[in-house]
Design a protein around this motif. Structure first.
Motif, mmCIF file in Angstrom:
data_model
loop_
_atom_site.group_PDB
_atom_site.id
_atom_site.type_symbol
_atom_site.label_atom_id
_atom_site.label_comp_id
_atom_site.label_asym_id
_atom_site.label_seq_id
_atom_site.Cartn_x
_atom_site.Cartn_y
_atom_site.Cartn_z
ATOM 1 N N GLY A 9 0.881 -1.210 -0.059
ATOM 2 C CA GLY A 9 0.085 -0.013 0.006
ATOM 3 C C GLY A 9 0.942 1.182 0.033
ATOM 4 N N MET A 10 0.366 2.386 0.621
ATOM 5 C CA MET A 10 1.131 3.607 0.657
ATOM 6 C C MET A 10 2.360 3.699 1.284
ATOM 7 S SD MET A 10 -1.308 4.981 -0.981
ATOM 8 C CE MET A 10 -0.286 6.230 -1.245
ATOM 9 N N VAL A 11 2.485 3.047 2.382
ATOM 10 C CA VAL A 11 3.827 2.984 3.006
ATOM 11 C C VAL A 11 4.832 1.841 2.267
ATOM 12 C CG1 VAL A 11 4.979 2.255 5.221
ATOM 13 C CG2 VAL A 11 3.027 3.699 5.324
ATOM 14 N N ALA A 74 4.675 -4.099 6.231
ATOM 15 C CA ALA A 74 3.753 -2.869 6.125
ATOM 16 C C ALA A 74 2.286 -3.167 5.705
ATOM 17 C CB ALA A 74 4.288 -1.805 5.051
ATOM 18 N N ALA A 75 2.170 -4.193 6.230
ATOM 19 C CA ALA A 75 0.630 -4.987 5.982
ATOM 20 C C ALA A 75 -0.116 -4.483 6.674
ATOM 21 C CB ALA A 75 0.719 -6.208 5.636
ATOM 22 N N GLY A 76 -1.504 -4.405 6.816
ATOM 23 C CA GLY A 76 -2.359 -4.124 7.603
ATOM 24 C C GLY A 76 -3.209 -3.018 7.619
ATOM 25 N N ARG A 91 -6.224 -5.586 15.219
ATOM 26 C CA ARG A 91 -6.354 -5.950 13.852
ATOM 27 C C ARG A 91 -5.001 -6.317 13.220
ATOM 28 N NH1 ARG A 91 -9.563 -0.684 12.036
ATOM 29 N NH2 ARG A 91 -8.770 0.105 13.903
ATOM 30 N N ASN A 92 -3.872 -5.469 13.584
ATOM 31 C CA ASN A 92 -2.613 -5.689 12.800
ATOM 32 C C ASN A 92 -2.011 -6.802 13.401
ATOM 33 O OD1 ASN A 92 -3.297 -3.875 10.979
ATOM 34 N ND2 ASN A 92 -2.012 -2.275 11.777
ATOM 35 N N ALA A 93 -2.187 -7.065 14.829
ATOM 36 C CA ALA A 93 -1.503 -8.310 15.368
ATOM 37 C C ALA A 93 -1.867 -9.783 14.681
ATOM 38 C CB ALA A 93 -2.028 -8.275 16.780
ATOM 39 N N GLN A 98 -0.320 -14.168 10.286
ATOM 40 C CA GLN A 98 -0.197 -14.590 8.874
ATOM 41 C C GLN A 98 1.105 -14.328 8.390
ATOM 42 O OE1 GLN A 98 -3.020 -12.849 6.457
ATOM 43 N NE2 GLN A 98 -4.681 -14.179 7.306
ATOM 44 N N VAL A 99 1.310 -12.934 8.385
ATOM 45 C CA VAL A 99 2.416 -12.545 7.620
ATOM 46 C C VAL A 99 3.961 -12.979 7.797
ATOM 47 C CG1 VAL A 99 3.861 -10.329 7.067
ATOM 48 C CG2 VAL A 99 1.119 -10.343 6.583
ATOM 49 N N ILE A 100 4.120 -13.159 9.201
ATOM 50 C CA ILE A 100 5.179 -13.469 9.749
ATOM 51 C C ILE A 100 5.542 -14.843 9.423
ATOM 52 C CG2 ILE A 100 6.781 -13.664 11.625
ATOM 53 C CD1 ILE A 100 5.477 -10.867 12.522
ATOM 54 N N VAL A 114 9.818 -3.415 10.615
ATOM 55 C CA VAL A 114 8.319 -3.336 10.870
ATOM 56 C C VAL A 114 8.140 -1.784 10.626
ATOM 57 C CG1 VAL A 114 6.329 -3.690 12.645
ATOM 58 C CG2 VAL A 114 8.322 -5.097 12.534
ATOM 59 N N ALA A 115 6.814 -1.688 10.182
ATOM 60 C CA ALA A 115 6.702 -0.266 9.960
ATOM 61 C C ALA A 115 4.933 -0.500 10.534
ATOM 62 C CB ALA A 115 6.565 0.179 8.461
ATOM 63 N N SER A 116 4.487 -1.241 10.160
ATOM 64 C CA SER A 116 2.714 -1.262 10.657
ATOM 65 C C SER A 116 2.471 -0.822 11.935
ATOM 66 C CB SER A 116 2.101 -2.763 10.405
ATOM 67 O OG SER A 116 2.336 -3.071 9.329
ATOM 68 N N GLY A 139 11.838 -2.232 14.629
ATOM 69 C CA GLY A 139 10.753 -1.327 14.335
ATOM 70 C C GLY A 139 11.307 0.024 13.582
ATOM 71 N N SER A 140 10.579 0.559 12.871
ATOM 72 C CA SER A 140 11.016 2.136 12.343
ATOM 73 C C SER A 140 10.809 3.030 13.530
ATOM 74 C CB SER A 140 10.166 2.450 11.160
ATOM 75 O OG SER A 140 8.867 2.635 11.400
ATOM 76 N N GLY A 141 10.092 2.758 14.308
ATOM 77 C CA GLY A 141 9.831 3.534 15.515
ATOM 78 C C GLY A 141 9.540 4.943 15.388
HETATM 79 N N1 LIG Z 1 5.644 3.422 11.483
HETATM 80 C C1 LIG Z 1 5.054 4.576 10.736
HETATM 81 O O1 LIG Z 1 6.171 5.677 11.263
HETATM 82 C C2 LIG Z 1 4.193 4.718 9.855
HETATM 83 C C3 LIG Z 1 3.386 3.419 9.837
HETATM 84 N N2 LIG Z 1 2.254 3.545 9.052
HETATM 85 C C4 LIG Z 1 1.415 2.268 9.308
HETATM 86 O O2 LIG Z 1 1.780 1.419 8.200
HETATM 87 C C5 LIG Z 1 0.710 0.515 7.737
HETATM 88 C C6 LIG Z 1 0.408 0.682 6.276
HETATM 89 O O3 LIG Z 1 -0.163 1.726 6.207
HETATM 90 P P1 LIG Z 1 -0.680 2.253 4.599
HETATM 91 O O4 LIG Z 1 0.352 1.558 3.493
HETATM 92 O O5 LIG Z 1 -1.171 3.528 4.611
HETATM 93 O O6 LIG Z 1 -1.768 1.188 4.361
HETATM 94 P P2 LIG Z 1 -2.411 0.716 3.250
HETATM 95 O O7 LIG Z 1 -3.970 0.293 3.372
HETATM 96 O O8 LIG Z 1 -2.453 1.452 1.712
HETATM 97 O O9 LIG Z 1 -1.747 -0.645 2.715
HETATM 98 C C7 LIG Z 1 -1.711 -1.798 3.572
HETATM 99 C C8 LIG Z 1 -1.459 -2.971 2.916
HETATM 100 O O10 LIG Z 1 -1.664 -4.132 3.243
HETATM 101 C C9 LIG Z 1 -2.044 -5.163 2.639
HETATM 102 N N3 LIG Z 1 -2.672 -6.178 3.739
HETATM 103 C C10 LIG Z 1 -3.710 -6.203 4.637
HETATM 104 N N4 LIG Z 1 -3.710 -7.317 5.179
HETATM 105 C C11 LIG Z 1 -2.618 -8.137 4.465
HETATM 106 C C12 LIG Z 1 -2.132 -9.556 4.819
HETATM 107 N N5 LIG Z 1 -2.949 -10.267 5.667
HETATM 108 N N6 LIG Z 1 -1.253 -10.111 3.999
HETATM 109 C C13 LIG Z 1 -0.608 -9.289 3.156
HETATM 110 N N7 LIG Z 1 -0.892 -7.754 2.770
HETATM 111 C C14 LIG Z 1 -1.851 -7.587 3.529
HETATM 112 C C15 LIG Z 1 -3.418 -4.603 2.048
HETATM 113 O O11 LIG Z 1 -3.576 -5.091 0.966
HETATM 114 C C16 LIG Z 1 -2.579 -3.138 1.509
HETATM 115 O O12 LIG Z 1 -2.234 -3.185 0.165
HETATM 116 C C17 LIG Z 1 -0.548 1.086 8.754
HETATM 117 O O13 LIG Z 1 -0.600 0.420 9.920
HETATM 118 C C18 LIG Z 1 -0.155 2.547 9.304
HETATM 119 O O14 LIG Z 1 -0.571 2.843 10.411
HETATM 120 C C19 LIG Z 1 1.749 4.473 8.689
HETATM 121 C C20 LIG Z 1 2.585 5.783 8.497
HETATM 122 C C21 LIG Z 1 3.884 5.890 9.154
#
Ligand SMILES: NC(=O)C1=CN([C@@H]2O[C@H](COP(=O)(O)OP(=O)(O)OC[C@H]3O[C@@H](n4cnc5c(N)ncnc54)[C@H](O)[C@@H]3O)[C@@H](O)[C@H]2O)C=CC1
Ligand SMILES: CC(=O)C(=O)O
Length: 308
Positions: A9-11, A74-76, A91-93, A98-100, A114-116, A139-141
């Motif tokens: 996704g975006m990240v 970066a999934a979730g 939700r992300n746990a 699955q992912v790990i 880890v970014a999620s 973790g990117s922390g």
């Molecule tokens: N650590 C940091 O500083 C930051 C962390 N984040 C976090 O990064 C995470 C991702 O954010 P975005 O990319 O914006 O979300 P997004 O919704 O654009 O992308 C998430 C992707 O994860 C995929 N996904 C979901 N469940 C999955 C699974 N079981 N197996 C494989 N892929 C799966 C989705 O299909 C989607 O493409 C979020 O938890 C967000 O809060 C976001 C910005 C900064």
């Protein structure tokens, strides 16, 4: 260096794009629960490669991660406007369970990045599920918060952020701690530098910078739905530190044996990052108020993680 990214996704895609532009990988493999989506992102990023550094950008199932040196997670789900990072935890746990498993089957030796969100607790979760040593589950922390802090201090002083060394510690989230006591500009305490350039750091300035850092994600999400460029560049920076065995000092999160009296808690401190992951952890100079705030942040993270 082969780098996997799970969650395109975006990240995840911003991290892939930043890596391609910065030249931090010879191969990037995107994995997502939607293979078609991962393929589209990979194809798009690959079209930036002729303007950057040689690198293969592909998509695939988990098996395509075989041989990866590092895998970005970066999934979730991401926050919606007004939501806190901690609200994403259960939700992300579930997603990480699955992912790990998929990542570990394909690339058992990879360092996990880890970014999620909530990133500190997800780092704890990833370390527990994977069974990897803490130094190899990063973790990117607060790498992003420290970048925001450096940018805002630099803007106030009228200098480049590269000339500012300053860290945000603890949680990547509401309880984070801006370490003013150890902040330096051109090797001087920022207050001394500020006095020399006639830009005093008053309480108002501190409050404005604190809000600018702590509330950045909320503001950006309100304006455009998510944040991705800053974290994408931060993730690419961590990958480069590992790939090049750079031993760079970055504020990242790992499960840490003891912080301000709290044991086994994942949070950010400045850490030396190189080929083996985190090589050493530093404890910067802190004021009494900052130490207290770091202890509270550590206690909150420990309590939340132990309730999972
Ligand atoms: N650590 C940091 O500083 C930051 C962390 N984040 C976090 O990064 C995470 C991702 O954010 P975005 O990319 O914006 O979300 P997004 O919704 O654009 O992308 C998430 C992707 O994860 C995929 N996904 C979901 N469940 C999955 C699974 N079981 N197996 C494989 N892929 C799966 C989705 O299909 C989607 O493409 C979020 O938890 C967000 O809060 C976001 C910005 C900064
Ligand atoms: C969303 C998030 O964690 C950030 O931009 O800081």
């Amino acid at each position: 260096m082969k780098v996997g990214i799970v969650g395109a996704g975006m990240v995840g895609s911003a991290a892939g794009y930043a890596l391609a532009l910065r030249g931090g990988a010879s191969e990037i493999v995107l994995v997502d629960r939607s293979l078609a989506f991962a393929r589209a992102q990979a194809e798009d990023i690959s079209h930036a490669v002729p303007f950057a550094h040689p690198c293969r950008v592909l998509a695939g199932e988990y098996g395509a991660l075989e041989g990866a040196d590092m895998v970005i997670l970066a999934a979730g789900v991401a926050q919606k406007a007004g939501e806190s990072r901690l609200s994403l935890l259960s939700r992300n746990a579930d997603v990480f369970a699955q992912v790990i498993a998929g990542v570990r089957n394909a690339a058992p030796d990879a360092i996990l990045l880890v970014a999620s969100n909530p990133v500190d607790i997800m780092t704890d979760v990833a370390q527990r599920i994977s069974g990897l040593p803490a130094a190899r589950v990063i973790g990117s922390g607060t790498i992003l918060d420290s970048a925001r802090f450096r940018s805002l201090i630099a803007g106030h002083l009228g200098i480049a952020p590269q000339s500012v060394h300053a860290y945000v510690l603890g949680e990547h989230g509401d309880s984070e701690v801006l370490a003013w006591a150890s902040a330096r500009a051109a090797s001087q305490p920022v207050e001394r530098f500020a006095a020399q350039v006639g830009a005093a750091i008053t309480q108002d300035v501190r409050d404005r910078i604190d809000d600018g850092v702590r509330r950045a994600a909320y503001r950006i999400i309100e304006g455009k739905g998510a944040t991705w460029y800053g974290i994408g560049a931060g993730l690419a920076r961590i990958v480069q530190a590992v790939g090049g065995d750079q031993r760079s000092v970055l504020s990242v999160s790992i499960v840490t044996p003891e912080v301000e009296g709290v044991s086994d808690v994942a949070l950010s401190l400045p850490r030396v990052v190189g080929r083996e992951g985190v090589i050493a952890t530093l404890r910067p100079e802190l004021s009494g108020t900052e130490s207290d705030a770091l202890r509270r942040s550590a206690e909150m993270l420990k309590d939340t993680a132990s309730r999972l």
